[in-house]
Design a protein around this motif. Structure first.
Motif, PDB file in Angstrom:
ATOM      1  N   THR A 123       0.883  -1.165  -0.163  1.00 36.55           N
ATOM      2  CA  THR A 123      -0.158   0.007  -0.002  1.00 36.55           C
ATOM      3  C   THR A 123       0.854   1.135   0.019  1.00 36.55           C
ATOM      4  OG1 THR A 123       0.001   0.565   2.626  1.00 36.55           O
ATOM      5  CG2 THR A 123      -1.554  -1.417   1.691  1.00 36.55           C
ATOM      6  N   PRO A 124       0.451   2.377  -0.130  1.00 32.05           N
ATOM      7  CA  PRO A 124       1.057   3.731  -0.265  1.00 32.05           C
ATOM      8  C   PRO A 124       1.973   3.775   1.206  1.00 32.05           C
ATOM      9  CG  PRO A 124      -0.773   3.940  -1.410  1.00 32.05           C
ATOM     10  CD  PRO A 124      -0.742   2.707  -0.760  1.00 32.05           C
ATOM     11  N   ASN A 125       1.223   3.212   2.246  1.00 32.35           N
ATOM     12  CA  ASN A 125       1.766   3.301   3.580  1.00 32.35           C
ATOM     13  C   ASN A 125       2.950   2.193   4.023  1.00 32.35           C
ATOM     14  OD1 ASN A 125       0.074   5.455   4.187  1.00 32.35           O
ATOM     15  ND2 ASN A 125      -1.563   3.987   5.111  1.00 32.35           N
ATOM     16  N   ASP A 126       2.673   1.110   3.494  1.00 29.73           N
ATOM     17  CA  ASP A 126       3.686   0.211   3.675  1.00 29.73           C
ATOM     18  C   ASP A 126       3.530  -1.116   2.896  1.00 29.73           C
ATOM     19  OD1 ASP A 126       1.680  -1.650   4.894  1.00 29.73           O
ATOM     20  OD2 ASP A 126       1.914  -0.450   6.809  1.00 29.73           O
ATOM     21  N   SER A 127       4.861  -2.037   3.035  1.00 28.49           N
ATOM     22  CA  SER A 127       4.633  -3.285   2.146  1.00 28.49           C
ATOM     23  C   SER A 127       5.164  -4.370   3.051  1.00 28.49           C
ATOM     24  CB  SER A 127       5.354  -3.163   0.909  1.00 28.49           C
ATOM     25  OG  SER A 127       5.260  -4.359   0.273  1.00 28.49           O
ATOM     26  N   PHE A 128       4.611  -5.245   3.057  1.00 26.73           N
ATOM     27  CA  PHE A 128       5.364  -6.666   3.986  1.00 26.73           C
ATOM     28  C   PHE A 128       5.735  -7.567   2.699  1.00 26.73           C
ATOM     29  CE2 PHE A 128       3.332  -4.758   7.509  1.00 26.73           C
ATOM     30  CZ  PHE A 128       4.115  -5.086   8.531  1.00 26.73           C
ATOM     31  N   ILE A 129       5.549  -7.403   1.520  1.00 23.18           N
ATOM     32  CA  ILE A 129       5.878  -8.405   0.455  1.00 23.18           C
ATOM     33  C   ILE A 129       6.669  -7.789  -0.643  1.00 23.18           C
ATOM     34  CG2 ILE A 129       3.674  -7.854  -0.956  1.00 23.18           C
ATOM     35  CD1 ILE A 129       3.563 -10.886  -1.533  1.00 23.18           C
ATOM     36  N   GLY A 130       7.656  -8.522  -1.164  1.00 21.81           N
ATOM     37  CA  GLY A 130       8.639  -8.319  -2.161  1.00 21.81           C
ATOM     38  C   GLY A 130       9.696  -9.088  -2.176  1.00 21.81           C
ATOM     39  N   TYR A 131      10.674  -8.928  -3.197  1.00 26.12           N
ATOM     40  CA  TYR A 131      11.834  -9.725  -3.491  1.00 26.12           C
ATOM     41  C   TYR A 131      13.056  -9.565  -2.482  1.00 26.12           C
ATOM     42  CZ  TYR A 131      15.635 -11.587  -6.240  1.00 26.12           C
ATOM     43  OH  TYR A 131      16.618 -12.359  -6.830  1.00 26.12           O
ATOM     44  N   VAL A 132      13.435 -10.463  -2.080  1.00 29.36           N
ATOM     45  CA  VAL A 132      14.535 -10.601  -1.290  1.00 29.36           C
ATOM     46  C   VAL A 132      15.753 -10.723  -2.013  1.00 29.36           C
ATOM     47  CG1 VAL A 132      15.737 -11.488   0.734  1.00 29.36           C
ATOM     48  CG2 VAL A 132      13.132 -11.283   0.795  1.00 29.36           C
ATOM     49  N   PRO A 133      16.769  -9.609  -2.336  1.00 22.03           N
ATOM     50  CA  PRO A 133      18.022 -10.138  -3.222  1.00 22.03           C
ATOM     51  C   PRO A 133      18.877 -11.221  -2.634  1.00 22.03           C
ATOM     52  CG  PRO A 133      17.784  -7.910  -2.850  1.00 22.03           C
ATOM     53  CD  PRO A 133      16.778  -8.569  -1.798  1.00 22.03           C
ATOM     54  N   LYS A 134      19.582 -11.667  -3.484  1.00 19.92           N
ATOM     55  CA  LYS A 134      20.287 -12.814  -3.103  1.00 19.92           C
ATOM     56  C   LYS A 134      21.405 -12.805  -2.031  1.00 19.92           C
ATOM     57  CE  LYS A 134      20.340 -16.498  -6.756  1.00 19.92           C
ATOM     58  NZ  LYS A 134      21.291 -17.260  -7.743  1.00 19.92           N
ATOM     59  N   ALA A 135      21.822 -11.522  -2.136  1.00 21.12           N
ATOM     60  CA  ALA A 135      22.750 -10.988  -0.900  1.00 21.12           C
ATOM     61  C   ALA A 135      22.170 -10.623   0.343  1.00 21.12           C
ATOM     62  CB  ALA A 135      23.539  -9.859  -1.530  1.00 21.12           C
ATOM     63  N   LYS A 136      21.150 -10.755   0.414  1.00 18.42           N
ATOM     64  CA  LYS A 136      20.206 -10.553   1.706  1.00 18.42           C
ATOM     65  C   LYS A 136      19.747 -11.858   2.301  1.00 18.42           C
ATOM     66  CE  LYS A 136      19.039  -5.756   1.061  1.00 18.42           C
ATOM     67  NZ  LYS A 136      17.811  -4.531   1.056  1.00 18.42           N
ATOM     68  N   LYS A 137      19.768 -12.003   3.631  1.00 13.11           N
ATOM     69  CA  LYS A 137      18.926 -13.106   4.425  1.00 13.11           C
ATOM     70  C   LYS A 137      17.615 -12.981   4.683  1.00 13.11           C
ATOM     71  CE  LYS A 137      23.267 -14.761   6.319  1.00 13.11           C
ATOM     72  NZ  LYS A 137      24.050 -15.257   7.655  1.00 13.11           N
ATOM     73  N   THR A 138      16.645 -14.031   4.625  1.00 11.55           N
ATOM     74  CA  THR A 138      15.474 -13.983   5.164  1.00 11.55           C
ATOM     75  C   THR A 138      15.186 -15.136   6.171  1.00 11.55           C
ATOM     76  OG1 THR A 138      13.062 -14.238   4.307  1.00 11.55           O
ATOM     77  CG2 THR A 138      14.766 -15.276   2.847  1.00 11.55           C
ATOM     78  N   MET A 139      14.299 -14.781   6.832  1.00 12.07           N
ATOM     79  CA  MET A 139      13.961 -15.918   7.919  1.00 12.07           C
ATOM     80  C   MET A 139      12.987 -16.802   7.479  1.00 12.07           C
ATOM     81  SD  MET A 139      13.246 -13.183  11.060  1.00 12.07           S
ATOM     82  CE  MET A 139      12.280 -14.772  12.144  1.00 12.07           C
ATOM     83  N   ALA A 140      12.409 -16.470   6.205  1.00 14.40           N
ATOM     84  CA  ALA A 140      11.299 -17.411   5.702  1.00 14.40           C
ATOM     85  C   ALA A 140      11.811 -18.669   4.657  1.00 14.40           C
ATOM     86  CB  ALA A 140      10.472 -16.637   4.551  1.00 14.40           C
ATOM     87  N   TYR A 141      12.999 -18.543   4.538  1.00 16.97           N
ATOM     88  CA  TYR A 141      13.550 -19.687   3.814  1.00 16.97           C
ATOM     89  C   TYR A 141      15.151 -19.688   3.816  1.00 16.97           C
ATOM     90  CZ  TYR A 141      13.599 -23.124  -0.181  1.00 16.97           C
ATOM     91  OH  TYR A 141      13.636 -24.241  -0.926  1.00 16.97           O
ATOM     92  N   ASP A 142      15.679 -20.900   3.504  1.00 20.27           N
ATOM     93  CA  ASP A 142      17.244 -21.082   3.769  1.00 20.27           C
ATOM     94  C   ASP A 142      18.136 -20.615   2.682  1.00 20.27           C
ATOM     95  OD1 ASP A 142      16.528 -23.009   1.816  1.00 20.27           O
ATOM     96  OD2 ASP A 142      17.508 -24.586   2.674  1.00 20.27           O
ATOM     97  N   LYS A 143      17.360 -20.134   1.456  1.00 23.74           N
ATOM     98  CA  LYS A 143      18.157 -19.175   0.353  1.00 23.74           C
ATOM     99  C   LYS A 143      17.138 -18.038   0.140  1.00 23.74           C
ATOM    100  CE  LYS A 143      19.821 -23.469  -1.878  1.00 23.74           C
ATOM    101  NZ  LYS A 143      19.801 -24.303  -3.090  1.00 23.74           N
ATOM    102  N   SER A 144      17.966 -17.084  -0.505  1.00 21.30           N
ATOM    103  CA  SER A 144      17.373 -15.557  -0.777  1.00 21.30           C
ATOM    104  C   SER A 144      17.317 -15.665  -2.383  1.00 21.30           C
ATOM    105  CB  SER A 144      18.165 -14.481  -0.222  1.00 21.30           C
ATOM    106  OG  SER A 144      18.414 -14.590   1.038  1.00 21.30           O
TER     107      SER A 144
END
Length: 241
Positions: A123-144
């Protein structure tokens, strides 16, 4: 998508090969629509200038609204070519085939940015969804190098039709079918997979009024062009885990 490329839709044992640009209406499997065309829209920048496929930054989440004025979609230029001919399945049992990314290197993909779990979206206020670049880590999966919905840590494979990799989501994100023209411009022509548009309009009526003036304006179909900006410009705050 080059006009010579074909979209294959699998319905039971029947394989149908079609050119997406020539379809007007729906393709149906046993339980519902797999692919729907909408008005063809050229992706343009904030100034109205056509966006060129070769100019897209790598691993940046861009946002444009399509096929409705209020439905956000992601555009991503991945760091490597996508998979081809990926077979996917919706919650209602429909099986369909995501062809591949587009562009000279087959790296450009687009998905409806409405999570198939509980419809989290930018939304114009915030976003919780998007692409996580390979150089960054994510709690959602073992690979970015994937798409993540940080609301409930659903992970989607950006290079394989947004198939589910983990988390609460049980079906892929709907994908936006793109064409890259001979002049390197990018066009949205339809949506593949089970979308959440009807539920989205029903669930977020107050939001539609706040940002778009009401349901009627929010449900207007996009035509001619779709303004495309970086997610960091579309939303004031980006939340990514």
């Amino acid at each position: 998508m080059d006009r010579r490329n074909f979209l294959k839709v699998v319905a039971g044992a029947t394989v149908i090969a079609v050119n997406p640009s020539l379809i007007r209406g729906n393709l149906y499997a046993a339980d519902g629509a797999l692919y729907q065309t909408y008005e063809k829209a050229q992706l343009v920048d904030a100034a109205g200038k056509p966006i060129k496929a070769s100019a897209l930054a790598k691993e940046v989440t861009y946002i444009f609204n399509y096929p409705y004025a209020s439905t956000p979609c992601m555009l991503i230029n991945l760091p490597q070519p996508t998979d081809k001919e990926v077979t996917l399945k919706s919650d209602s049992g429909e099986t369909y085939v995501w062809k591949s990314g587009v562009g000279k290197e087959r790296t450009i993909v687009s998905y409806v940015a409405i999570c198939t779990h509980q419809m989290t979206h930018p939304t114009p206020n915030d976003s919780f969804i998007g692409y996580v670049p390979k150089a960054k880590k994510t709690m959602a999966y073992d690979k970015s190098g994937i798409i993540v919905c940080s609301s409930h840590l659903s992970a989607f494979d950006a290079g394989a039709g947004a198939k589910v990799l983990g988390g609460a989501a049980t079906q892929p994100l709907a994908s936006v079918v793109l064409e890259v023209a001979a002049d390197d411009t990018i066009w949205a022509i339809g949506v593949l997979g089970q979308d959440k548009f009807h539920d989205y309009f029903k669930e977020f009526r107050p939001e539609l009024k706040e940002f778009y003036g009401g349901p009627a304006e929010a449900k207007k179909l996009v035509s001619i062009s779709a303004k495309t900006v970086k997610l960091t410009e579309y939303s004031k705050e980006i939340i990514q885990y």
